[in-house]
Design a protein around this motif. Structure first.
Motif: not given
Length: 211
Positions: A142-165
């Motif tokens: 399923s492509n419904a599971q999405t990552w939040t990509l953001g600028d970190g101190s050394n490059g783009v980082e990848m975090s994952f949220d499930y709802g508010d968790i």
């Protein structure tokens, strides 16, 4: 062979082929007259950049549809196959911000955008990488599971949220070599992973932006 050519050297009347770094020294001879020695240094450069990836410094440089790998440049490691709950660590070659990968490294196709979230589809299997829980990763169709990509101190980082968790940010654990999601702060042994984008045929990142 490194020697200076003379009128007694081998005569070449057609093009020559070289297959490795070579210094060519040559003279032109007409009758008994010989030119000065001409020297040329040749280096073989491969046009195959399919295994060469450049660190993405900002989310503004992300391009949907391009190929990416997850890596830790300071430890010369990239994410490989899924081993139960984590991605294995594969040794790579790193030069500045360029990572040259091996066959066992997982390559992902990035899809989505900064507003709706990003998916990371495994190029080989077609499945999407996601976080099942903290310190637990997996694949889904399923492509419904999405990552939040953001600028970190050394490059783009990848975090994952499930709802508010928050299920964590992909981190390289050098004490127990692996890539998975952690909610703990980065330390000397817990290093935030970054995205590396495949280089194009000119050897640089694609200038196209995806906003």
């Amino acid at each position: 062979d490194g020697t200076e050519p003379t009128t007694e050297s081998t005569v070449y009347t057609e093009a020559i082929t070289i297959s490795k770094a070579t210094t060519v020294k040559a003279v032109a001879v007409v009758d008994d007259d010989m030119s000065d020695v001409a020297t040329a240094n040749y280096v073989i450069v491969s046009n195959d950049v399919s295994n060469s990836f450049v660190k993405v410094k900002s989310v503004d440089d992300l391009v949907a549809g391009n190929r990416y790998v997850i890596g830790c440049g300071s430890k010369a490691k990239a994410a490989g196959t899924l081993n139960s709950t984590y991605l294995t660590a594969v040794g790579v070659t790193v030069s500045t911000d360029t990572m040259t990968i091996a066959e066992k490294v997982a390559v992902f196709i990035l899809e989505g955008d900064v507003n709706d979230g990003w998916t990371m589809r495994n190029e080989e299997t077609g499945n999407f990488l996601y976080a099942v829980d903290v310190k637990k990763m997996g694949y889904t169709d399923s492509n419904a599971q999405t990552w939040t990509l953001g600028d970190g101190s050394n490059g783009v980082e990848m975090s994952f949220d499930y709802g508010d968790i928050n299920l964590g940010t992909i981190t390289y654990n050098s004490a127990s070599p692996r890539f998975t999601t952690y909610t703990t702060n980065a330390t000397a042994s817990m290093i935030r992973a970054n995205l590396y984008m495949m280089r194009d045929n000119s050897g640089t990142q694609s200038p196209e932006k995806h906003n």
